[in-house]
Design a protein around this motif. Structure first.
Motif, PDB file in Angstrom:
ATOM      1  N   SER A 132       6.219 -74.866  29.898  1.00 11.24           N
ATOM      2  CA  SER A 132       7.754 -74.799  30.009  1.00 11.24           C
ATOM      3  C   SER A 132       8.266 -76.238  30.960  1.00 11.24           C
ATOM      4  O   SER A 132       7.482 -76.410  32.205  1.00 11.24           O
ATOM      5  CB  SER A 132       7.803 -73.617  30.910  1.00 11.24           C
ATOM      6  N   GLU A 133       9.156 -76.652  30.656  1.00 12.15           N
ATOM      7  CA  GLU A 133       9.848 -77.689  31.591  1.00 12.15           C
ATOM      8  C   GLU A 133      11.002 -77.188  32.420  1.00 12.15           C
ATOM      9  O   GLU A 133      11.595 -77.830  33.017  1.00 12.15           O
ATOM     10  CB  GLU A 133      10.520 -78.708  30.681  1.00 12.15           C
ATOM     11  N   LYS A 134      11.180 -75.624  32.352  1.00  8.23           N
ATOM     12  CA  LYS A 134      12.553 -75.074  33.186  1.00  8.23           C
ATOM     13  C   LYS A 134      11.952 -74.228  34.080  1.00  8.23           C
ATOM     14  O   LYS A 134      12.665 -73.913  35.010  1.00  8.23           O
ATOM     15  CB  LYS A 134      13.356 -74.625  32.223  1.00  8.23           C
ATOM     16  N   ALA A 156      11.872 -68.394  29.615  1.00  2.00           N
ATOM     17  CA  ALA A 156      10.871 -69.172  29.038  1.00  2.00           C
ATOM     18  C   ALA A 156      10.713 -69.001  27.713  1.00  2.00           C
ATOM     19  O   ALA A 156      10.166 -69.910  26.980  1.00  2.00           O
ATOM     20  CB  ALA A 156       9.151 -68.678  29.848  1.00  2.00           C
ATOM     21  N   ASN A 157      10.614 -67.896  27.271  1.00  2.15           N
ATOM     22  CA  ASN A 157      10.234 -67.626  25.859  1.00  2.15           C
ATOM     23  C   ASN A 157      11.735 -67.971  25.085  1.00  2.15           C
ATOM     24  O   ASN A 157      11.641 -68.473  23.876  1.00  2.15           O
ATOM     25  CB  ASN A 157      10.236 -66.094  25.442  1.00  2.15           C
ATOM     26  N   GLU A 159      13.407 -70.913  26.046  1.00  2.00           N
ATOM     27  CA  GLU A 159      12.904 -72.258  25.918  1.00  2.00           C
ATOM     28  C   GLU A 159      11.769 -72.391  24.516  1.00  2.00           C
ATOM     29  O   GLU A 159      11.906 -73.591  24.045  1.00  2.00           O
ATOM     30  CB  GLU A 159      12.224 -72.654  27.106  1.00  2.00           C
ATOM     31  N   ARG A 160      10.840 -71.497  24.759  1.00  2.00           N
ATOM     32  CA  ARG A 160       9.725 -71.600  23.579  1.00  2.00           C
ATOM     33  C   ARG A 160      10.680 -71.689  22.157  1.00  2.00           C
ATOM     34  O   ARG A 160      10.250 -72.539  21.318  1.00  2.00           O
ATOM     35  CB  ARG A 160       8.831 -70.554  23.618  1.00  2.00           C
ATOM     36  N   ILE A 168       4.170 -70.687  24.984  1.00  2.00           N
ATOM     37  CA  ILE A 168       4.692 -71.459  25.994  1.00  2.00           C
ATOM     38  C   ILE A 168       3.770 -71.268  27.276  1.00  2.00           C
ATOM     39  O   ILE A 168       3.478 -70.039  27.444  1.00  2.00           O
ATOM     40  CB  ILE A 168       6.490 -71.417  26.574  1.00  2.00           C
ATOM     41  N   LEU A 170       3.164 -71.222  31.494  1.00  2.00           N
ATOM     42  CA  LEU A 170       4.002 -71.209  32.698  1.00  2.00           C
ATOM     43  C   LEU A 170       3.005 -71.902  33.818  1.00  2.00           C
ATOM     44  O   LEU A 170       1.924 -71.397  34.004  1.00  2.00           O
ATOM     45  CB  LEU A 170       4.340 -69.862  33.084  1.00  2.00           C
ATOM     46  N   GLY A 181       3.590 -67.014  27.896  1.00  2.61           N
ATOM     47  CA  GLY A 181       4.972 -66.554  28.176  1.00  2.61           C
ATOM     48  C   GLY A 181       4.918 -64.970  28.062  1.00  2.61           C
ATOM     49  O   GLY A 181       5.833 -64.424  28.596  1.00  2.61           O
TER      50      GLY A 181
END
Length: 270
Positions: A132-134, A156-157, A159-160, A168, A170, A181
């Motif tokens: 994850s980038e966020k 996160a999901n 974003e995935r 993804i 974390l 995720g």
């Protein structure tokens, strides 16, 4: 068909579960995320790893100051046996503080819901994964439990999905690998199995406990620790696990991994 097939509810005043679709609003689950949940698998007339779910749930209730006397394991099993004697189901058990109030709770007794859906096992292979980038995970008193405060996993999901990933990864607030995720993460390298320790703010997953107990009993070498992302890229195999089963990651960034199922995991989640 809706994802949720059947909802049972149990109020603090009720001694039995009622099949009821509508919840009283507002409630502390909606207003404050003031509660916990367990996602479980019902099969062959029992809940898989039920004692471990109960242990984790009671631990979380202690942290939140909820009355654990409301938990009736036998009554829950009776309900499922009567309604789904031969079925295989996914059961989400929500427990949240009764009453209203604001941030300061007025009560410690609980309202409970059961969401019963068809069981769909985890995919055997997840082809594409990245970090994850966020989202980063931070340590809290409740970070190892499954609380109703699940926004990090929602984001996160999301974003995935936006990035076209199948999984993804974390990291915690220090940059160590924490979990996937919706699953705990493991990897193998040079005959050793690795997984992040709970100090990395991951959920204390039931399948994680079962896997680690199996490794311990069978003298299979493993290491819990704090690992940077580079360790994943050096792995020979990476897999994620939750109550629905195990999935093997095929690729993480530039790394490619074996997806041949591990025999001991097949025995645990058969």
């Amino acid at each position: 068909m809706n994802e949720i097939e059947t909802i049972f509810q149990k109020s603090p005043e009720s001694k039995t579960w009622l099949c009821q679709q509508n919840s009283t609003l507002p409630n502390r689950a909606m207003n404050f995320g003031d509660g916990l949940f367990e996602t479980m698998v019902w099969e062959k007339g029992q809940i898989r790893f039920f004692e471990r779910h109960i242990q984790r749930l009671r631990g979380g209730m202690q942290i939140l100051g909820l009355d654990s006397e409301a938990i009736d394991e036998a009554g829950l099993l009776d309900l499922l046996t009567i309604n789904y004697p031969t079925d295989r189901k996914r059961v989400r058990w929500n427990i949240y503080r009764a009453g209203s109030g604001k941030y300061t709770p007025e009560r410690n007794d609980v309202f409970q819901t059961l969401l019963i859906t068809e069981f769909n096992g985890a995919p055997i292979i997840k082809q594409k994964a990245d970090a994850s980038e966020k989202v980063r995970l931070f340590p809290t008193l409740w970070s190892s439990f499954k609380s109703l405060n699940a926004l990090p996993y929602v984001l996160a999901n999301q974003e995935r999905k936006e990035r076209g990933l199948d999984e993804i990864i974390l990291l915690d607030n220090r940059g160590f690998v924490s979990e996937a995720g919706a699953s705990n993460i493991f990897w193998t390298k040079d005959g050793m199995i690795y997984t992040p320790s709970l100090s990395c703010s991951c959920i204390d997953g039931i399948s994680r406990k079962v896997i680690l107990d199996h490794l311990e009993r069978n003298s299979i070498p493993y290491l819990e620790g704090e690992f940077k992302l580079g360790e994943l890229e050096k792995a020979s195999q990476v897999f994620v696990s939750n109550c629905l089963g195990v999935s093997y990651l095929e690729r993480f960034r530039c790394g490619e991994f074996s997806t041949v199922p591990l025999q001991f995991l097949q025995l645990i989640f058969h």
